[in-house]
Design a protein around this motif. Sequence first.
Motif, PDB file in Angstrom:
ATOM      1  N   VAL A 181      61.741  28.738  39.976  1.00 38.96           N
ATOM      2  CA  VAL A 181      61.968  30.074  39.442  1.00 38.96           C
ATOM      3  C   VAL A 181      62.849  30.798  40.454  1.00 38.96           C
ATOM      4  CG1 VAL A 181      60.911  32.256  38.779  1.00 38.96           C
ATOM      5  CG2 VAL A 181      59.763  30.091  38.242  1.00 38.96           C
ATOM      6  N   THR A 182      64.049  31.164  40.055  1.00 35.62           N
ATOM      7  CA  THR A 182      64.992  31.713  41.014  1.00 35.62           C
ATOM      8  C   THR A 182      64.632  33.144  41.402  1.00 35.62           C
ATOM      9  OG1 THR A 182      66.509  32.480  39.288  1.00 35.62           O
ATOM     10  CG2 THR A 182      66.839  30.248  40.163  1.00 35.62           C
ATOM     11  N   VAL A 183      65.013  33.505  42.614  1.00 35.37           N
ATOM     12  CA  VAL A 183      64.731  34.820  43.192  1.00 35.37           C
ATOM     13  C   VAL A 183      65.957  35.281  43.969  1.00 35.37           C
ATOM     14  CG1 VAL A 183      62.241  34.417  43.378  1.00 35.37           C
ATOM     15  CG2 VAL A 183      63.755  33.726  45.250  1.00 35.37           C
ATOM     16  N   PRO A 184      66.047  36.564  44.309  1.00 34.05           N
ATOM     17  CA  PRO A 184      67.182  37.032  45.096  1.00 34.05           C
ATOM     18  C   PRO A 184      67.257  36.312  46.447  1.00 34.05           C
ATOM     19  CG  PRO A 184      66.012  38.886  44.146  1.00 34.05           C
ATOM     20  CD  PRO A 184      65.158  37.686  43.911  1.00 34.05           C
ATOM     21  N   CYS A 185      68.416  35.762  46.748  1.00 34.87           N
ATOM     22  CA  CYS A 185      68.624  35.020  47.995  1.00 34.87           C
ATOM     23  C   CYS A 185      69.952  35.421  48.621  1.00 34.87           C
ATOM     24  CB  CYS A 185      68.631  33.511  47.746  1.00 34.87           C
ATOM     25  SG  CYS A 185      67.031  32.802  47.282  1.00 34.87           S
ATOM     26  N   ASN A 186      69.987  35.433  49.944  1.00 30.25           N
ATOM     27  CA  ASN A 186      71.208  35.701  50.692  1.00 30.25           C
ATOM     28  C   ASN A 186      72.132  34.483  50.678  1.00 30.25           C
ATOM     29  OD1 ASN A 186      72.733  35.421  53.402  1.00 30.25           O
ATOM     30  ND2 ASN A 186      72.259  37.615  53.368  1.00 30.25           N
ATOM     31  N   ASN A 187      71.587  33.289  50.884  1.00 27.59           N
ATOM     32  CA  ASN A 187      72.279  31.998  50.801  1.00 27.59           C
ATOM     33  C   ASN A 187      73.230  31.702  51.957  1.00 27.59           C
ATOM     34  OD1 ASN A 187      71.118  31.367  48.176  1.00 27.59           O
ATOM     35  ND2 ASN A 187      72.547  32.870  47.333  1.00 27.59           N
ATOM     36  N   PRO A 196      64.031  29.660  46.004  1.00 27.04           N
ATOM     37  CA  PRO A 196      63.594  30.249  47.280  1.00 27.04           C
ATOM     38  C   PRO A 196      63.604  29.255  48.429  1.00 27.04           C
ATOM     39  CG  PRO A 196      61.761  30.032  45.734  1.00 27.04           C
ATOM     40  CD  PRO A 196      63.013  29.782  44.955  1.00 27.04           C
ATOM     41  N   ALA A 197      63.449  27.980  48.135  1.00 25.69           N
ATOM     42  CA  ALA A 197      63.448  26.976  49.204  1.00 25.69           C
ATOM     43  C   ALA A 197      64.826  26.832  49.839  1.00 25.69           C
ATOM     44  CB  ALA A 197      62.978  25.621  48.665  1.00 25.69           C
ATOM     45  N   PHE A 198      65.883  27.143  49.096  1.00 28.07           N
ATOM     46  CA  PHE A 198      67.223  27.046  49.675  1.00 28.07           C
ATOM     47  C   PHE A 198      67.367  28.005  50.843  1.00 28.07           C
ATOM     48  CE2 PHE A 198      71.653  28.103  50.275  1.00 28.07           C
ATOM     49  CZ  PHE A 198      72.275  26.862  50.224  1.00 28.07           C
ATOM     50  N   GLU A 199      66.801  29.197  50.695  1.00 26.02           N
ATOM     51  CA  GLU A 199      66.919  30.221  51.737  1.00 26.02           C
ATOM     52  C   GLU A 199      66.339  29.732  53.062  1.00 26.02           C
ATOM     53  OE1 GLU A 199      67.866  34.575  51.114  1.00 26.02           O
ATOM     54  OE2 GLU A 199      68.830  32.637  51.030  1.00 26.02           O
ATOM     55  N   LEU A 200      65.208  29.044  52.990  1.00 28.01           N
ATOM     56  CA  LEU A 200      64.579  28.537  54.210  1.00 28.01           C
ATOM     57  C   LEU A 200      65.300  27.298  54.727  1.00 28.01           C
ATOM     58  CD1 LEU A 200      62.210  30.089  52.485  1.00 28.01           C
ATOM     59  CD2 LEU A 200      60.765  29.162  54.297  1.00 28.01           C
ATOM     60  N   GLY A 201      65.732  26.439  53.813  1.00 22.22           N
ATOM     61  CA  GLY A 201      66.479  25.261  54.242  1.00 22.22           C
ATOM     62  C   GLY A 201      67.808  25.629  54.868  1.00 22.22           C
ATOM     63  N   ASN A 202      68.478  26.608  54.292  1.00 16.57           N
ATOM     64  CA  ASN A 202      69.731  27.101  54.834  1.00 16.57           C
ATOM     65  C   ASN A 202      69.532  27.659  56.237  1.00 16.57           C
ATOM     66  OD1 ASN A 202      71.507  30.087  54.589  1.00 16.57           O
ATOM     67  ND2 ASN A 202      72.594  28.157  54.607  1.00 16.57           N
ATOM     68  N   THR A 203      68.467  28.444  56.428  1.00 15.52           N
ATOM     69  CA  THR A 203      68.145  28.970  57.754  1.00 15.52           C
ATOM     70  C   THR A 203      67.880  27.831  58.728  1.00 15.52           C
ATOM     71  OG1 THR A 203      67.183  30.993  56.830  1.00 15.52           O
ATOM     72  CG2 THR A 203      66.515  30.378  59.064  1.00 15.52           C
ATOM     73  N   PRO A 252      47.886  25.140  48.968  1.00 17.99           N
ATOM     74  CA  PRO A 252      47.948  23.906  48.182  1.00 17.99           C
ATOM     75  C   PRO A 252      49.353  23.366  47.981  1.00 17.99           C
ATOM     76  CG  PRO A 252      46.428  25.471  47.185  1.00 17.99           C
ATOM     77  CD  PRO A 252      47.113  26.199  48.301  1.00 17.99           C
ATOM     78  N   ALA A 253      50.347  24.241  47.831  1.00 16.93           N
ATOM     79  CA  ALA A 253      51.709  23.790  47.553  1.00 16.93           C
ATOM     80  C   ALA A 253      52.546  23.612  48.812  1.00 16.93           C
ATOM     81  CB  ALA A 253      52.398  24.781  46.617  1.00 16.93           C
ATOM     82  N   TYR A 254      51.911  23.753  49.994  1.00  9.28           N
ATOM     83  CA  TYR A 254      52.702  23.754  51.228  1.00  9.28           C
ATOM     84  C   TYR A 254      53.510  22.468  51.394  1.00  9.28           C
ATOM     85  CZ  TYR A 254      53.988  23.589  56.137  1.00  9.28           C
ATOM     86  OH  TYR A 254      54.700  23.456  57.310  1.00  9.28           O
ATOM     87  N   ALA A 255      52.890  21.310  51.272  1.00  9.74           N
ATOM     88  CA  ALA A 255      53.568  20.042  51.557  1.00  9.74           C
ATOM     89  C   ALA A 255      54.764  19.835  50.636  1.00  9.74           C
ATOM     90  CB  ALA A 255      52.588  18.878  51.434  1.00  9.74           C
ATOM     91  N   THR A 256      54.601  20.150  49.356  1.00  3.45           N
ATOM     92  CA  THR A 256      55.697  19.967  48.407  1.00  3.45           C
ATOM     93  C   THR A 256      56.825  20.946  48.692  1.00  3.45           C
ATOM     94  OG1 THR A 256      54.164  19.214  46.707  1.00  3.45           O
ATOM     95  CG2 THR A 256      56.321  19.950  45.965  1.00  3.45           C
ATOM     96  N   PHE A 257      56.471  22.204  48.976  1.00  2.51           N
ATOM     97  CA  PHE A 257      57.496  23.200  49.265  1.00  2.51           C
ATOM     98  C   PHE A 257      58.207  22.868  50.576  1.00  2.51           C
ATOM     99  CE2 PHE A 257      59.047  27.338  50.807  1.00  2.51           C
ATOM    100  CZ  PHE A 257      59.784  27.746  49.694  1.00  2.51           C
ATOM    101  N   ARG A 258      57.463  22.394  51.562  1.00  2.00           N
ATOM    102  CA  ARG A 258      58.085  22.026  52.845  1.00  2.00           C
ATOM    103  C   ARG A 258      59.096  20.917  52.629  1.00  2.00           C
ATOM    104  NH1 ARG A 258      60.588  20.828  56.458  1.00  2.00           N
ATOM    105  NH2 ARG A 258      60.130  20.754  58.696  1.00  2.00           N
ATOM    106  N   ALA A 259      58.788  19.940  51.769  1.00  2.00           N
ATOM    107  CA  ALA A 259      59.742  18.873  51.477  1.00  2.00           C
ATOM    108  C   ALA A 259      60.965  19.423  50.745  1.00  2.00           C
ATOM    109  CB  ALA A 259      59.068  17.786  50.641  1.00  2.00           C
ATOM    110  N   ARG A 260      60.729  20.373  49.864  1.00  2.00           N
ATOM    111  CA  ARG A 260      61.845  20.970  49.123  1.00  2.00           C
ATOM    112  C   ARG A 260      62.764  21.745  50.072  1.00  2.00           C
ATOM    113  NH1 ARG A 260      61.953  21.557  43.500  1.00  2.00           N
ATOM    114  NH2 ARG A 260      63.632  22.926  42.768  1.00  2.00           N
ATOM    115  N   VAL A 261      62.182  22.418  51.046  1.00  2.00           N
ATOM    116  CA  VAL A 261      62.983  23.112  52.057  1.00  2.00           C
ATOM    117  C   VAL A 261      63.871  22.115  52.808  1.00  2.00           C
ATOM    118  CG1 VAL A 261      62.842  24.343  54.269  1.00  2.00           C
ATOM    119  CG2 VAL A 261      61.427  25.072  52.336  1.00  2.00           C
TER     120      VAL A 261
END
Length: 311
Positions: A180-186, A213-220, A245-254
């Motif tokens: 689900v997309t959210v406002p991101c600086n990118n 949202p994971a792009f923002e953290l991966g980009n950083t 609960p979703a930490y591991a999956t989100f961390r991989a997505r980052v």
Amino acid sequence: MVEEGEGDADNGVGALLDQVPALAGPRSVADLPGGLTNRNLRVTTSTGDYVVRLSSSDAGLLGIDRDAEHANTRAAAEAGVGARVVDYRPDLGMLVITFLPGSALTNETIGGPGVLGRCARALRVLQAGPRFVNDFDMFARQAGYLADVRRHGFRLPEGYDDFAPQWERVRRALAVRPAVTVPCNNDLLAGNYIDDGERVWLIDYEYSGNNDPAFELGNTSTECDLTTEQTDELVAAFMGGPDRPAYATFRARVELQALCSSYGWSLWGFIQAASSTIDYDFYSWGMERYEKAARRFTSDGFDALLDKVAA
């Protein structure tokens, strides 16, 4: 720093500033560091302290939409994480925002005590704020940049195209569970985080848009050369703890989005190397990111990372 009448008329800048009511009259002007597509000035008057972003063109090859940048800068200010817009003059190539007190982070300071936590909070505030006027997708951006590189015959590193099959696998893995997309600086290099010691602000919305949202953290993570442990800290702070609960999956997505950032934004450097008049080694900038991506594409854990994101 210069006073009016001494140096702010450099290249006609003084005449430009005179056309903006908030900047007219006695003032001091100082160039700010950074700005590879803009000239950034700090302008101080009797009524306030401002940053003036001067763009020489619409930077069409880079895909910059100045109207979207303006609108999204306003949205970030409304969210409470960005500078307030004072004036927008596209006819002058000028965006005027308030000056934010604090220090621009560096790759060395971003890992200091408590800093990554403040960065994570800033990202959450931005992403919970008003939706941006446009969308950002790195796969579409990369395809557009690559088409322009080929159309103009710009130099690409040997082997860039060899990773096209892996790039498609990354796209498919991320698409299994679309975000689900959210406002991101990118474009979160360290200098776009402003830290006043209590909170972090986000600046520079040239490439902003609604995104994963994971792009923002991966980009950083990749732009700031965060270690694995520092990325863990950033993601945990963003999610409210590593036990979610979703930490591991989100961390991989980052981690996978960090690869997307490196591979896609490397083309920005190659385009700039061939087209920019700024005295800067853009090709090396692009190569640094391309080589990061190449190492990840060929790493032993690449397949496992795709599986984890798509599981």
